[in-house]
Design an enzyme around this catalytic site. Structure first.
Site, PDB file in Angstrom:
ATOM      1  N   GLY B 191     142.321 -23.046   6.159  1.00  0.00           N
ATOM      2  CA  GLY B 191     141.118 -22.627   5.367  1.00  0.00           C
ATOM      3  C   GLY B 191     141.638 -21.148   4.560  1.00  0.00           C
ATOM      4  O   GLY B 191     142.618 -20.324   5.234  1.00  0.00           O
ATOM      5  N   ARG B 295     135.584 -23.470  21.939  1.00  0.00           N
ATOM      6  CA  ARG B 295     134.894 -24.725  22.296  1.00  0.00           C
ATOM      7  C   ARG B 295     133.427 -24.498  22.905  1.00  0.00           C
ATOM      8  O   ARG B 295     132.602 -25.196  22.680  1.00  0.00           O
ATOM      9  CB  ARG B 295     135.710 -25.833  23.380  1.00  0.00           C
ATOM     10  CG  ARG B 295     136.848 -26.225  22.599  1.00  0.00           C
ATOM     11  CD  ARG B 295     137.796 -26.996  23.423  1.00  0.00           C
ATOM     12  NE  ARG B 295     139.196 -27.130  22.681  1.00  0.00           N
ATOM     13  CZ  ARG B 295     140.039 -27.631  23.275  1.00  0.00           C
ATOM     14  NH1 ARG B 295     140.191 -27.785  24.419  1.00  0.00           N
ATOM     15  NH2 ARG B 295     141.405 -27.860  22.494  1.00  0.00           N
ATOM     16  N   GLN B 340     109.103 -42.246  14.743  1.00  0.00           N
ATOM     17  CA  GLN B 340     109.467 -40.914  14.346  1.00  0.00           C
ATOM     18  C   GLN B 340     109.943 -39.740  15.443  1.00  0.00           C
ATOM     19  O   GLN B 340     111.057 -39.153  15.352  1.00  0.00           O
ATOM     20  CB  GLN B 340     108.426 -40.296  13.347  1.00  0.00           C
ATOM     21  CG  GLN B 340     108.858 -39.200  12.533  1.00  0.00           C
ATOM     22  CD  GLN B 340     109.746 -39.618  11.245  1.00  0.00           C
ATOM     23  OE1 GLN B 340     110.206 -40.508  11.284  1.00  0.00           O
ATOM     24  NE2 GLN B 340     110.069 -38.595  10.380  1.00  0.00           N
ATOM     25  N   HIS B 342     110.758 -40.602  18.437  1.00  0.00           N
ATOM     26  CA  HIS B 342     111.827 -40.818  19.061  1.00  0.00           C
ATOM     27  C   HIS B 342     113.140 -40.723  18.465  1.00  0.00           C
ATOM     28  O   HIS B 342     114.237 -40.433  18.941  1.00  0.00           O
ATOM     29  CB  HIS B 342     111.670 -42.507  19.457  1.00  0.00           C
ATOM     30  CG  HIS B 342     112.700 -42.970  20.527  1.00  0.00           C
ATOM     31  ND1 HIS B 342     113.704 -43.567  20.014  1.00  0.00           N
ATOM     32  CD2 HIS B 342     112.952 -42.724  21.922  1.00  0.00           C
ATOM     33  CE1 HIS B 342     114.586 -44.174  21.222  1.00  0.00           C
ATOM     34  NE2 HIS B 342     113.903 -43.594  22.322  1.00  0.00           N
ATOM     35  N   GLU B 435     139.890 -28.462  15.971  1.00  0.00           N
ATOM     36  CA  GLU B 435     140.010 -27.841  17.414  1.00  0.00           C
ATOM     37  C   GLU B 435     140.125 -29.079  18.308  1.00  0.00           C
ATOM     38  O   GLU B 435     139.319 -28.842  19.368  1.00  0.00           O
ATOM     39  CB  GLU B 435     138.645 -27.131  17.617  1.00  0.00           C
ATOM     40  CG  GLU B 435     138.318 -25.795  17.007  1.00  0.00           C
ATOM     41  CD  GLU B 435     139.799 -24.802  17.540  1.00  0.00           C
ATOM     42  OE1 GLU B 435     139.989 -24.853  18.659  1.00  0.00           O
ATOM     43  OE2 GLU B 435     139.987 -24.141  16.659  1.00  0.00           O
ATOM     44  N   ALA B 530     134.609 -42.228  31.083  1.00  0.00           N
ATOM     45  CA  ALA B 530     134.228 -41.195  32.284  1.00  0.00           C
ATOM     46  C   ALA B 530     134.183 -39.917  31.908  1.00  0.00           C
ATOM     47  O   ALA B 530     133.404 -39.201  32.416  1.00  0.00           O
ATOM     48  CB  ALA B 530     135.624 -41.473  33.362  1.00  0.00           C
TER      49      ALA B 530
END
Lengths: 667, 667
Positions: B191, B295, B340, B342, B435, B530
């Site tokens: 960037g 993170r 909507q 949901h 990342e 998992a």
């Protein structure tokens, strides 16, 4: 030596050539299956080739470098070039050829004539009287005038009954006065309305002597034919940038007591006499047929869009090298990773499935029309109409998912517009909303499913349409090892169970005192689940039928691998419905997973050839990552170097703002 | 009368005000929970208010109307304005305030200093020696120079070991020669590298006397400080348009035997002496800590991005009227439809969950550092590092899904850039790739899970970290009616089962003769499953803990409704794992569904207030659909009218191409 994959050329990226050499089927033959005929598959290649020899039809610059203004200009320029070459390039009466030519040359970002051929002309054909034909159709077909179809309003989506634009008849002058009473009544979204069209078919509420007669279509001149300026009383413009389709000028339109002659009501089905007498249509049009066609075509078209993204991702995954598996001296292609295969291969299966399903639905429809005419049986038609609502919804949802997974499978470069996948996504995902919002569509199908279950409950299973007959069939345990039919049976069980459970829930709410609408709303999510399952069952069945009907043995064999992947992937995805009451066992789950993973391995050697079989030209793909020759990196660099920000080494904004900031800091 | 929802103003859209009046909690108090402190929540409001009083900081035009060139210019202009006002607007040492200010003013599409503060300066701080500090850090902090961080290459993503750029030491001149040996070795993606930065920290393979010492960081001047022209031997430019972040100039960078002095190797951790002797770092840095932080911040940041999209969609759903339920005289808000709700409410729950989870992870990390320092126990750190890989992956995936559902919940207008949701989507979805690519991240966590299961299998369950202790716990049937903990137990069962099954599968392949890498690849999809389950369990647990710790009763009550929705929604989504062997029953499935649907009804009256509590200003949202005042339609019209294509009524392209085409047809 001739290879079965027809895309191999000298000088290509070797990794890609290596993939193509392992093809077990002839990609030209697979293309025949994808496009439905040897002729169309061949004509597509011929048209692409012919287009490539007309330099003026090439993109002047990569489309992602253009702003909207430039995109619209580029599209308009190409249309005028295409206009001169049309007859030499295609049989203008062959829709398949025309569609391909426009995709190839114009791309997918829209253009000023996008609605003219697809909506305006058909609206005239369907709704104009013979005299109106005479007056307008020839002019439209010759493109003396450019038109669009203006129905949707700012506040009302496509709920026809709620349209606010009025067309009030005044007997004294024999005119209709078109008017936009509120801001929400502005026509909003119609393609090509903003800047290009000088005519439109406008849908407005017909009012005679203070009485509303509901929505009617009018042909309306919007702009002066000479100056192209909007006529007095007309407010028209572009609705601004969108997620995609930015080469198109979707527009807004308002009327300030704008007068049109009485003859401009399109009156094939109704008319207003001079004194204001309204003459009713002899019978209400069913109108299902057009929708069945449009939504079936959407399934096929969306399958092709998914095919675009997958062609790019699979080719790049064969070129991109990363990490090690068995042999520690050579990095492997990322296509060798199970996670990558699992991201991409089930989507290839779906792309094929959706294309086949679209084609079969249209064929089915044509057959039903024949049956109806011979024996008057219309039950299949209701079946099919309900189903295509679900089809449109399920297909657009999965296609969006699949395209995004394809993009992410390309890593960082997928995010660059050089991959072009995000543009494909933007175009495809629009389909979740237009032609009927997906949730609304699913509930439309659900209405049909509930009605069908109610028929069974009341002992009238014999009245069920053929596609819902399974809702009345008793359950028998299924042995999945016996082949595709057992998967259909398992899916039928699942779909039936959910349709029944949702219906019972809905009825229970009503028993407990809720009104029909309230009970429906309380069951809505469960109902949409039923609709999705019913639709996915149908897609699965059409996939099986299509593969069965293929005669070329190597093609059939490769498609069978794809079908097996599809069956196991789809069933695994919805397994919980069958696990819940023990209809499916834990052993069967293990079986499905093993089948799934071994399908991935089987498909691996054919992966590139399966996407090559779509035979999208480099021009049509418009993707640096997805190039046929696999020479990705040098071309990415060339593409970047030629991008607009690199015209100068030092941006004016740096000189104006950043440099003074840095200089000041030094003081 | 004072209302609990603090967004109510006179003159607002009445439907929206009606929604806000039903709030059962104080939105300022909820904001304190969302932002972690009363102070930051308050300062955010104050900063937004202060910014609104500086007209130069406003967008000169809506960002969707700008092309890349204009976006970069606009960002640069604002930076120079902001530079003058910084100290008056925020406490420059408070990261939370700075983050908010930049979001508010610069938006989310990137700007020329985006990497300077976030990567360049921290890289200097972390990797420069004291003398280098002296020389560079002050200049960087005062912004005499602008820098970025150049690591990723065209052909290699972020696999550090495979970087191709070389830095070869020549003792005779005491210089490093930076060189780009192949096209794939070009630095690509960093960037602010393309046009803005005049310096960079460049990661290159250090070579001394033909021996590679692996990747090392160098500080490199790229452009002349006066002219801003690239120095001889430097090729630098912008990589072209992207799916989003088009206000940023991600760049490419190539070196043609470019010489830098020996002192430019950042040598906090290693150095090269004049004669070419390499001095090793005293101990390899673990480097986990930075990643855990980044993170965890991503989880929170992505939660806020989802919050943006939901604020827009929920507000518009309260303004948009369509169809009837009980009362046939009034159309209802689309927010009243279960479908909507949901679509949107479970995503609100997730947005809150992700934000809480990110915050707790950072707190947990800080606690572990304290523990480590006091008792040397590092097991928790490995736990947490593995988990944050999964967290980043799960969160970005669900956030992308949630944003797109929010966009579609707005119907056609969601597709317009006036909603701005597709821009939010583009920005957020990038997080699936940067990342650490999501699949790679999930497999990283899986390695930890497999190792943990192997510990249990070999009788060393006592060595398990606290977060994986449940992998060794025996199964007991669960009664879901007893509250959140029972959901955790059920989820633990599910996660444990999958971790064990995947591990067994992996080991089986090895027993059957596959190498570790091949066996791993054959199990990869099951392993990612998992990892996702383990991560979702953790998110669920942090959500429960956060709600438990809230002291304001009305806020806690509203959050409890959201938590209950979350628990049932998540469990339903993964139920098949527990249904498979009868651990969960069909009755429990019905229970979960009933809880889910009744949660939707409970949340309904607070829906608008739950998104209002994010307290995103109109400036920050940049959405016509999501305006605080709910005046959507007039503003949509104004926005469209001011869009670039509407500068003239007749586009030049119409005059040049379309009109001649129409005229010719008339002949």
């Amino acid at each position: 030596m001739a290879f079965l994959n027809k895309e191999i050329r000298d000088g290509d990226n070797q990794d890609l050539t290596e993939e193509r050499r392992t093809a077990t089927f002839d990609t030209d033959k697979m293309a025949e299956v994808i496009y439905g005929s040897e002729k169309l598959a061949r004509r597509r290649r011929e048209i692409s080739h012919a287009v490539s020899r007309i330099p003026e039809l090439a993109d002047s610059r990569p489309l992602p470098f253009l702003d909207r203004f430039e995109k619209v200009t580029e599209g308009t320029r190409k249309l005028s070039v295409l206009d001169r070459h049309l007859a030499e390039l295609i049989d203008v009466n062959d829709n398949g050829e025309a569609l391909h030519l426009y995709h190839e040359v114009m791309g997918m970002e829209g253009h000023p004539l996008a609605l003219h051929e697809v909506m305006f002309v058909p609206a005239l054909i369907g709704q104009a009287s013979d005299e109106q034909y005479e007056k307008w159709l020839g002019r439209a077909k010759r493109r003396e005038i450019i038109g669009c179809y203006a129905q949707t309003e700012l506040g009302h989506g496509s709920n026809l009954r709620k349209l606010e634009t009025t067309a009030t008849y005044t007997p004294s002058t024999q005119e209709f006065i078109l008017h936009t009473p509120t801001i929400t009544a502005l026509k909003w979204w119609p393609g090509a309305l903003g800047k290009s069209s000088n005519y439109a078919v406008v849908v407005a509420d017909l009012i005679i002597k203070d009485k509303s007669y509901g929505p009617h279509p009018f042909i309306v001149q919007l702009r002066d034919e000479k100056t192209h300026q909007p006529l007095p009383g007309i407010t028209v413009g572009d609705i601004g940038p969108k997620m995609a389709f930015n080469g198109g000028d979707n527009g807004y339109l308002g009327f300030d007591n704008f007068r049109i002659p009485r003859e401009n009501l399109l009156n094939r089905h109704s008319r207003v006499e001079a004194d204001g007498t309204y003459v009713r249509p002899p019978h209400a049009k069913i109108g299902h047929s057009a929708m069945i066609r449009v939504r079936s075509h959407m399934a096929t078209g969306q399958g092709w869009l998914l095919g675009h993204a997958l062609t790019i991702a699979i080719r790049y995954s064969a070129v991109r090298i990363q990490g090690f598996l068995e042999d520690k001296s050579h990095e492997v292609k990322v296509l060798d990773y199970q996670t990558q295969q699992h991201r991409l291969f089930p989507a290839i299966a779906r792309a094929y499935a959706f294309i086949f399903c679209g084609f079969e639905t249209i064929r089915l429809y044509d057959q039903l029309i024949l049956d109806m005419n011979s024996n008057g049986n219309t039950s299949g038609m209701a079946d099919l109409h309900a189903l295509t609502s679900g089809l449109k919804s399920v297909v657009t949802h999965f296609v969006g998912q699949g395209i995004e997974q394809a993009r992410m499978a390309c890593g960082g470069h997928g995010y660059s517009m050089a991959s072009y996948i995000s543009e494909i996504y933007g175009v495809a995902i629009g389909g979740c909303t237009y032609e009927g919002e997906n949730m609304v569509m699913l509930l439309q199908l659900a209405r049909y499913l509930v009605k069908s279950v109610e028929l069974v409950k009341s002992g009238k299973a014999n009245q069920l349409g053929p596609m819902v007959a399974y809702l009345a069939v008793a359950d028998h345990k299924v042995n999945l090892a016996t082949g595709p039919d057992s998967y259909v049976k398992m899916f039928q069980y699942i779909s039936k169970r959910q349709s029944w459970k949702a219906t019972e829930k809905f009825l229970k709410f009503m028993e407990n005192g809720d009104s029909r609408d309230v009970a429906w709303n309380k069951t809505a999510v469960e109902l949409t689940r039923a609709s999705r399952l019913h639709t996915r069952l149908y897609i699965m069945e059409t996939f099986i039928r299509r593969v069965e009907s293929v005669t070329d043995i190597p093609v059939k064999s490769a498609l069978t691998d794809l079908l097996n992947l599809h069956l196991n992937y789809e069933l695994l995805d919805v397994a919980s419905y069958a696990l819940e009451d023990g209809f499916m066992s834990s052993n069967q789950m293990d079986f499905i997973k093993n089948q799934l993973y071994s399908s991935l391995e089987k498909i691996r050697p054919n992966a590139v050839s399966l996407v090559d079989s779509f035979q999208f030209s480099d021009m049509q793909l418009r993707s640096v990552l997805g190039r046929r020759d696999g020479h990705v990196y040098q071309n990415l660099f060339d593409w970047a170097k030629s991008s607009p920000l690199n015209k100068t080494d030092v941006l004016p904004s740096v000189t104006q703002y950043l440099k003074p900031m840095m200089e000041k800091a030094k003081l």
